[in-house]
Design a protein around this motif. Structure first.
Motif, PDB file in Angstrom:
ATOM      1  N   GLY A  98       0.647  -0.870  -0.122  1.00 47.03           N
ATOM      2  CA  GLY A  98       0.156  -0.052  -0.266  1.00 47.03           C
ATOM      3  C   GLY A  98       1.003   0.890  -0.176  1.00 47.03           C
ATOM      4  O   GLY A  98       2.332   1.472  -0.877  1.00 47.03           O
ATOM      5  N   THR A 122      -3.564  -1.946  -2.425  1.00 48.92           N
ATOM      6  CA  THR A 122      -4.333  -1.144  -2.184  1.00 48.92           C
ATOM      7  C   THR A 122      -4.284   0.317  -2.954  1.00 48.92           C
ATOM      8  O   THR A 122      -4.341  -0.067  -4.347  1.00 48.92           O
ATOM      9  CB  THR A 122      -4.291  -0.006  -0.422  1.00 48.92           C
ATOM     10  OG1 THR A 122      -3.010   0.834  -1.164  1.00 48.92           O
ATOM     11  CG2 THR A 122      -3.874  -1.384   0.546  1.00 48.92           C
ATOM     12  N   SER A 124      -4.486   3.058  -2.934  1.00 46.51           N
ATOM     13  CA  SER A 124      -4.260   4.365  -2.247  1.00 46.51           C
ATOM     14  C   SER A 124      -3.622   5.976  -3.550  1.00 46.51           C
ATOM     15  O   SER A 124      -3.313   6.559  -3.050  1.00 46.51           O
ATOM     16  CB  SER A 124      -3.052   4.224  -1.435  1.00 46.51           C
ATOM     17  OG  SER A 124      -1.272   4.070  -1.951  1.00 46.51           O
ATOM     18  N   THR A 160      -5.311  -7.412  -4.192  1.00 39.50           N
ATOM     19  CA  THR A 160      -6.181  -6.856  -2.867  1.00 39.50           C
ATOM     20  C   THR A 160      -7.653  -7.770  -2.816  1.00 39.50           C
ATOM     21  O   THR A 160      -7.505  -7.265  -2.106  1.00 39.50           O
ATOM     22  CB  THR A 160      -6.935  -6.262  -4.483  1.00 39.50           C
ATOM     23  OG1 THR A 160      -7.690  -6.154  -4.715  1.00 39.50           O
ATOM     24  CG2 THR A 160      -6.064  -4.642  -4.685  1.00 39.50           C
ATOM     25  N   LEU A 167     -10.830  -1.920   5.677  1.00 39.59           N
ATOM     26  CA  LEU A 167      -9.703  -1.113   4.921  1.00 39.59           C
ATOM     27  C   LEU A 167     -10.093  -1.250   3.723  1.00 39.59           C
ATOM     28  O   LEU A 167      -9.444   0.420   2.632  1.00 39.59           O
ATOM     29  CB  LEU A 167      -8.333  -1.823   5.022  1.00 39.59           C
ATOM     30  CG  LEU A 167      -6.752  -1.468   3.922  1.00 39.59           C
ATOM     31  CD1 LEU A 167      -6.928  -0.068   5.120  1.00 39.59           C
ATOM     32  CD2 LEU A 167      -5.946  -2.417   4.748  1.00 39.59           C
ATOM     33  N   SER A 171      -9.483   2.715   2.150  1.00 39.78           N
ATOM     34  CA  SER A 171      -9.011   3.212   1.016  1.00 39.78           C
ATOM     35  C   SER A 171      -8.990   3.817  -0.291  1.00 39.78           C
ATOM     36  O   SER A 171      -8.756   4.605  -0.750  1.00 39.78           O
ATOM     37  CB  SER A 171      -7.910   1.808   0.924  1.00 39.78           C
ATOM     38  OG  SER A 171      -6.812   1.354   0.078  1.00 39.78           O
ATOM     39  N   ASN A 174     -10.332   6.672   0.366  1.00 47.09           N
ATOM     40  CA  ASN A 174      -9.053   7.914   0.170  1.00 47.09           C
ATOM     41  C   ASN A 174      -8.976   8.598  -0.945  1.00 47.09           C
ATOM     42  O   ASN A 174      -8.439   9.410  -1.434  1.00 47.09           O
ATOM     43  CB  ASN A 174      -8.222   6.971   0.383  1.00 47.09           C
ATOM     44  CG  ASN A 174      -6.473   7.606   0.390  1.00 47.09           C
ATOM     45  OD1 ASN A 174      -6.567   8.860   0.357  1.00 47.09           O
ATOM     46  ND2 ASN A 174      -5.085   7.354   0.895  1.00 47.09           N
ATOM     47  N   ALA A 258      -6.013   6.174   6.029  1.00 48.29           N
ATOM     48  CA  ALA A 258      -6.818   6.078   5.254  1.00 48.29           C
ATOM     49  C   ALA A 258      -8.389   6.434   5.934  1.00 48.29           C
ATOM     50  O   ALA A 258      -9.389   7.280   5.090  1.00 48.29           O
ATOM     51  CB  ALA A 258      -7.389   4.389   4.603  1.00 48.29           C
TER      52      ALA A 258
END
Length: 355
Positions: A98, A122, A124, A160, A167, A171, A174, A258
């Motif tokens: 991530g 992730t 991000s 993933t 998360l 994520s 985010n 996140a």
């Protein structure tokens, strides 16, 4: 959205591979494509199993595995990783995981100039940007440098699948934050607007599906595609109040990255809404709503994500300190940023109020 006839757009030199299984099958080819012979693989403790599989696939091209990435990239971690890369004789870095892993890879690239390959697990978006961040003495510093832009990005939706639902949700939200701020950035453009709107739409459609079935590979692929677009928006534009506020909350108060973006985003968007009508129109189309701040707040709650900074461990006495820090930093934002205004945003986010 009103057409903008006066803009500048700079494309980033990055090669993207996107397919299931690509982490193991495509990463060695990307290393070879860049002419690298000894790459250091970096990751965090949670993603070590996947990173080790990538390292094994690299064979003799792997100079070692460094599994010490941590959130917000403490400067002492960066120092240690640079030493490891130099002692291993690495001529490149492969970051698997991530934002923390890719952030550590960027720190090595920043200090050494070594080319970076990113294999994100992730949403991000860090892999699509020339943005770096380091935390030292309770403060997070960020900057932009072409040296840290990954030369290649390997998107593998299968990576993933193991991302826990909580998360996955935070994520993904985010990622939405990158696109939201890109829509009202001073250096946005028609191309960025297209990517931002489609990135928001793809991510927001995928997250509810993944909350029901975390192993839905098609939804995972769509979410990763959305994160790619949102990350590209982050890399091409100047971020505003939302990202500066989250950097302070993360770097100074140690809040999780996140989750903090998830809590703060609806409130910053509500604050900026009167000064960003075109952005609100685009987000309304992408989210199928006439109230994007409320829709983002509802989305987080519906998917079980945190909606207050109090839940994340921030103390109410910290709000004034954070407001002063954020208001004291110059940056572009569609609505003027004042300590009082930031304090109002923080108070609403702390309480988890409906925007």
């Amino acid at each position: 959205m009103t057409f903008m006839g006066d803009f500048t757009y700079e494309s980033r030199p990055v090669r993207v591979v996107f397919r299931p299984g690509a982490a193991v099958t495509a990463t060695p080819a990307e290393v070879e494509h860049l002419g690298l012979r000894r790459v250091l693989v970096v990751c965090g403790s949670r993603g070590e199993t996947v990173a080790r599989a990538v390292a094994d696939a690299l064979g003799d091209s792997c100079a070692g595995l460094h599994a010490e990435a941590r959130m917000h990239v403490p400067v002492e971690d960066a120092d240690r990783a640079v030493t490891v890369a130099q002692e291993a004789g690495a001529d490149g870095v492969v970051a698997v995981g991530g934002g923390s892993s890719i952030g550590l890879g960027k720190a090595i690239a920043l200090r050494t100039g070594l080319p970076l390959i990113a294999v994100p697990s992730t949403y991000s978006g860090s892999e699509m940007t020339p943005v770096w961040g380091l935390t030292e003495g309770g403060a997070k510093r960020t900057g932009r440098d072409p040296k840290v832009q990954p030369r290649a990005v390997v998107y593998d939706p299968e990576l993933t699948l193991s991302l826990p639902v909580p998360l996955t949700v935070t994520s993904g939200i985010n990622a939405l934050a990158h696109a939201v701020e890109a829509l009202y950035a001073p250096d946005t453009s028609p191309l960025i607007a297209l990517m931002a709107e489609d990135g928001v739409r793809a991510t927001a459609e995928a997250l509810p599906l993944l909350a029901v079935d975390a192993e839905d590979l098609e939804a995972r692929s769509r979410a990763l595609y959305g994160a790619w677009l949102c990350g590209a928006c982050l890399g091409a534009t100047t971020m505003g109040l939302h990202h500066k506020l989250c950097h302070v909350l993360g770097g100074t108060f140690g809040l999780p990255h996140a989750e903090t973006h998830t809590v703060v985003l609806p409130h910053v968007l509500a604050y900026n809404a009167p000064a960003a009508p075109d952005a609100l129109t685009a987000l309304g189309r992408a989210l199928d709503t006439d109230d994007p701040p409320r829709a983002l707040w509802d989305l987080a709650g519906r998917l079980g994500a945190p909606r207050s900074l109090a839940e994340l461990g921030l103390r109410e006495t910290d709000l004034a300190v954070a407001a002063v820090q954020v208001a004291g930093q110059p940056y572009a934002n569609p609505r003027p940023v004042t300590a009082e205004g930031v304090r109002e945003v923080l108070q609403a986010a702390y309480e988890g109020r409906r925007p």
